[in-house]
Write a protein that holds these residues in place. Structure first.
Motif, PDB file in Angstrom:
ATOM      1  N   CYS A   1       0.831  -1.203   0.000  1.00 24.46           N
ATOM      2  CA  CYS A   1       0.000   0.000   0.000  1.00 24.46           C
ATOM      3  C   CYS A   1       0.870   1.260   0.000  1.00 24.46           C
ATOM      4  O   CYS A   1       1.964   1.286   0.552  1.00 24.46           O
ATOM      5  CB  CYS A   1      -1.000  -0.007   1.162  1.00 24.46           C
TER       6      CYS A   1
ATOM      7  N   CYS B   1       2.413   3.436   3.245  1.00 24.00           N
ATOM      8  CA  CYS B   1       3.547   2.812   3.916  1.00 24.00           C
ATOM      9  C   CYS B   1       4.764   2.755   3.002  1.00 24.00           C
ATOM     10  O   CYS B   1       5.867   3.101   3.410  1.00 24.00           O
ATOM     11  CB  CYS B   1       3.136   1.418   4.387  1.00 24.00           C
TER      12      CYS B   1
ATOM     13  N   CYS C   1      -1.787  -2.276   7.176  1.00 33.69           N
ATOM     14  CA  CYS C   1      -1.539  -3.125   8.340  1.00 33.69           C
ATOM     15  C   CYS C   1      -0.734  -2.380   9.401  1.00 33.69           C
ATOM     16  O   CYS C   1      -0.312  -1.246   9.198  1.00 33.69           O
ATOM     17  CB  CYS C   1      -0.845  -4.434   7.937  1.00 33.69           C
TER      18      CYS C   1
END
Ligand SMILES: Cc1cc2nc3c(=O)[nH]c(=O)nc-3n(C[C@H](O)[C@H](O)[C@H](O)COP(=O)(O)O)c2cc1C
Ligand code: SF4
Ligand code: FES
Lengths: 157, 401
Positions: free
Chosen positions: B325, B328, B368
């Motif tokens: 993603c 990040c 996450c």
């Protein structure tokens, strides 16, 4: 690869598939076994694993490329992974890495000409209380000093 | 590595192999879940989710197969207590897994052992083999008709993100260790799509004590919200680094005294993804409700350069981000570049503030926990040590020439 080498590799992978099973979930243990023995996973091995597990070779490559302990290009017989994370760093990792580089005549990221050593950095290897630490193949070494680290490398046959 | 004579009130208290298994097979699953609820045990892997809730959901699920996974990926910088548990107290970890199997109705347990710990593999497998011989694993375990359970150890291959439970499951299924969207959670859709409990090594190691000695006994230790004890992995500038079992609620200042730390400037609590605590806050307590941690405590004394430490953490995240993603993948690179700019003295406060803002976006927008927590160090170190970093050495930072 020579034909005999290819045959041996195929046999070896067939044996691994028998041991771990034909499922996709066996992919990592199979690749890890090849890596352990050959210090890399050659193109031909990737194709054979893909064929025997009935998945696309690209899938195998994609998985290998994800994990830092799996690689498709050859590496030395001893893969030296020196911890670069902060606790080891504060305990003198830089002096250890310089001493190793000097002794082997290569820098981190390289492999010696005789294919004996590959030098790499690793992230925290869980030995922070006894750093600096390094892992060579499947063994861990800790409380390193520049002298001790070099001595460990010299004793590897 | 020898089994040390470790002292502790809960985890390192006396326990004989198989004790918890024997006890558990004489009580009902409901009773186990009751004791676990009573104990108020929370996950030791970092997130602090109530263990009883996880187990209850999977125990109630209807499925032909369920799994218990022991998360032994231990990749958070500064953490090594799972290493000590696995090497010196395997009876706690494996008995905990057997108890979990019985309670949730799983016949299979998997230990996901980080590749860096491959040197333990042989001794752990020998230990499991002995358990099989002694009928603590296998069919009709110690005479309990119909109770079958076995444990397999699988290795990781050098990826920090695989400690995240859904990435771990992806890895076990033979894929790239990329985190999944949650929900669904592993308790519903886990390994091979089956209901799965994923627990940290230390969480599982607490369970046999709870079964043998009772949830009420466990709950008496620690604080109201953080029950039991915690293993702290202590490294950095102190006289006695190592693993310490201390009650939750211990003050940082108390811990520093115990481990022989002097002239301490900062304590990094919770590893690279945790927060950096300055001297002015050493009276804070280690607990889920205050300074929460999976156990990593890294101590930095007055001689240390905080910007250097921050750079080391950000390099870690840039390397370990799985890249799935954008917040990040790009964010961590930007934060690292920012640290390097400060190091060279080529920054504006305006830009540094923008980067902190970017960090806050990453905390909410990343997929996450890696991307969600990686800005913690960046923000806490730049805020808590701004005098040192920006002013003491001129605007060139501590490395300014
Ligand atoms: C990037 C990342 C790495 C993680 N690494 C670990 C780990 O090494 N060990 C662990 O137990 N939990 C780790 N976790 C937490 C797990 O996702 C999960 O919450 C935990 O294993 C659940 O067990 P517990 O409830 O017993 O704590 C990690 C989470 C993230 C986001
Ligand atoms: S937050 Fe980072 S590690 Fe997690 S899924 Fe996104 S890119 Fe991967
Ligand atoms: S920092 Fe090197 S082992 Fe943890």
């Amino acid at each position: 690869m020579l034909v005999t080498e290819k045959n041996n590799m195929t046999e070896e992978i067939e044996e691994l598939v028998r041991r771990y099973g034909r499922e996709r979930s066996s992919l990592l243990p199979i690749l890890q076994s090849i890596q352990r023995k050959h210090k890399h996973i050659p193109d031909f091995a990737q194709q054979e694993v893909a064929r025997l597990l009935d998945i696309h070779p690209v899938e195998v490559f994609s998985v290998i490329s994800f994990y830092s302990f799996l690689n498709t290009k050859p590496k030395g017989r001893f893969i030296v992974r020196l911890c670069q994370t902060i606790s080891c760093d504060l305990q003198g990792k830089a002096a250890v890495s310089k001493a190793i580089e000097r002794e082997l005549g290569i820098t981190f990221g390289e492999t010696t000409k005789d294919n004996k050593f590959t030098l790499e950095y690793a992230n925290c290897v869980g030995m922070c209380d006894q750093g600096p630490a390094m892992i060579i193949n499947e063994r861990v070494y800790f409380k390193l000093t520049p002298e001790k680290a070099v001595q460990i490398l010299n004793e590897l046959k | 590595m020898e089994k040390n004579n470790r002292k502790g009130t809960v985890l390192f208290s006396k326990y004989t192999r198989g004790e918890g298994i024997k006890k558990v097979l004489s009580i009902s699953r409901e009773d186990v879940l009751f004791e676990l609820r009573e104990s108020k045990l929370k996950g030791r892997g970092g997130a602090g989710f109530p263990t009883a809730t996880k187990w209850t959901i999977v125990a109630a699920a209807k499925s032909d197969q369920k799994y218990i996974i022991c998360n032994a990926d231990e990749g958070e910088p500064g953490t090594f207590k799972d290493r000590v548990l696995l090497l010196e107290y395997p009876e706690l970890v494996f008995d905990g897994m057997v108890i979990a199997g019985y309670t949730i109705g799983a016949t299979k347990g998997i230990v996901y052992l980080r590749g860096e710990y491959e040197y333990m593999l042989k001794s752990l497998e020998d230990y499991l083999e002995q358990m099989r011989k002694d009928n603590l694993l296998g069919k009709n375990i110690i005479g309990k008709k119909g109770f079958e359970f076995d444990i397999e150890i699988r290795l990781g291959s050098g990826a920090y993100v695989c400690g995240e439970e859904t990435a771990l499951i992806e890895s076990l299924e033979g894929n790239r260790g990329e985190a999944r969207n949650r929900p669904p959670y592993p308790v519903n859709t886990g390994f091979m799509g089956k209901p799965t409990v994923v627990n940290n090594v230390e969480t599982l190691a607490s369970v046999p004590h709870i079964i043998a000695k009772g949830g009420t006994w466990f709950q008496k230790h620690g604080t109201d919200k953080s029950t039991g004890s915690k293993l702290f992995s202590v490294s950095g500038d102190c006289g006695k680094p190592g693993v310490y079992e201390l009650p939750w609620g211990t003050k940082i200042s108390e811990l520093l005294k115990i481990v022989g730390a002097e002239n301490t400037k900062a304590v990094q609590v919770g590893g690279a993804s945790g927060t950096c605590i300055p001297k002015s806050q050493f009276e804070r307590t280690l607990a889920y409700e205050d300074a929460a941690t999976g156990g990593s405590i890294m101590i930095f004394n007055e001689s240390r350069n905080m910007l250097h430490i921050l750079k080391n953490f950000m390099e870690f995240f840039v390397e370990e981000s799985c890249g799935q993603c954008t917040p990040c993948r790009i964010g961590n690179t930007k934060l690292l570049e920012g640290v390097e700019m400060i190091e060279r003295g080529e920054f504006t406060f305006n830009y540094v503030n923008q980067l902190k803002e970017l960090g806050r976006t990453m905390q909410v927008a990343s997929k996450c926990g890696l991307g969600q927590s990686s800005p913690n160090s960046f923000i806490s170190i730049l805020e808590n040590f701004k005098d040192e970093i920006f002013f003491q050495n001129g605007n060139g930072g501590t490395h300014g020439k």
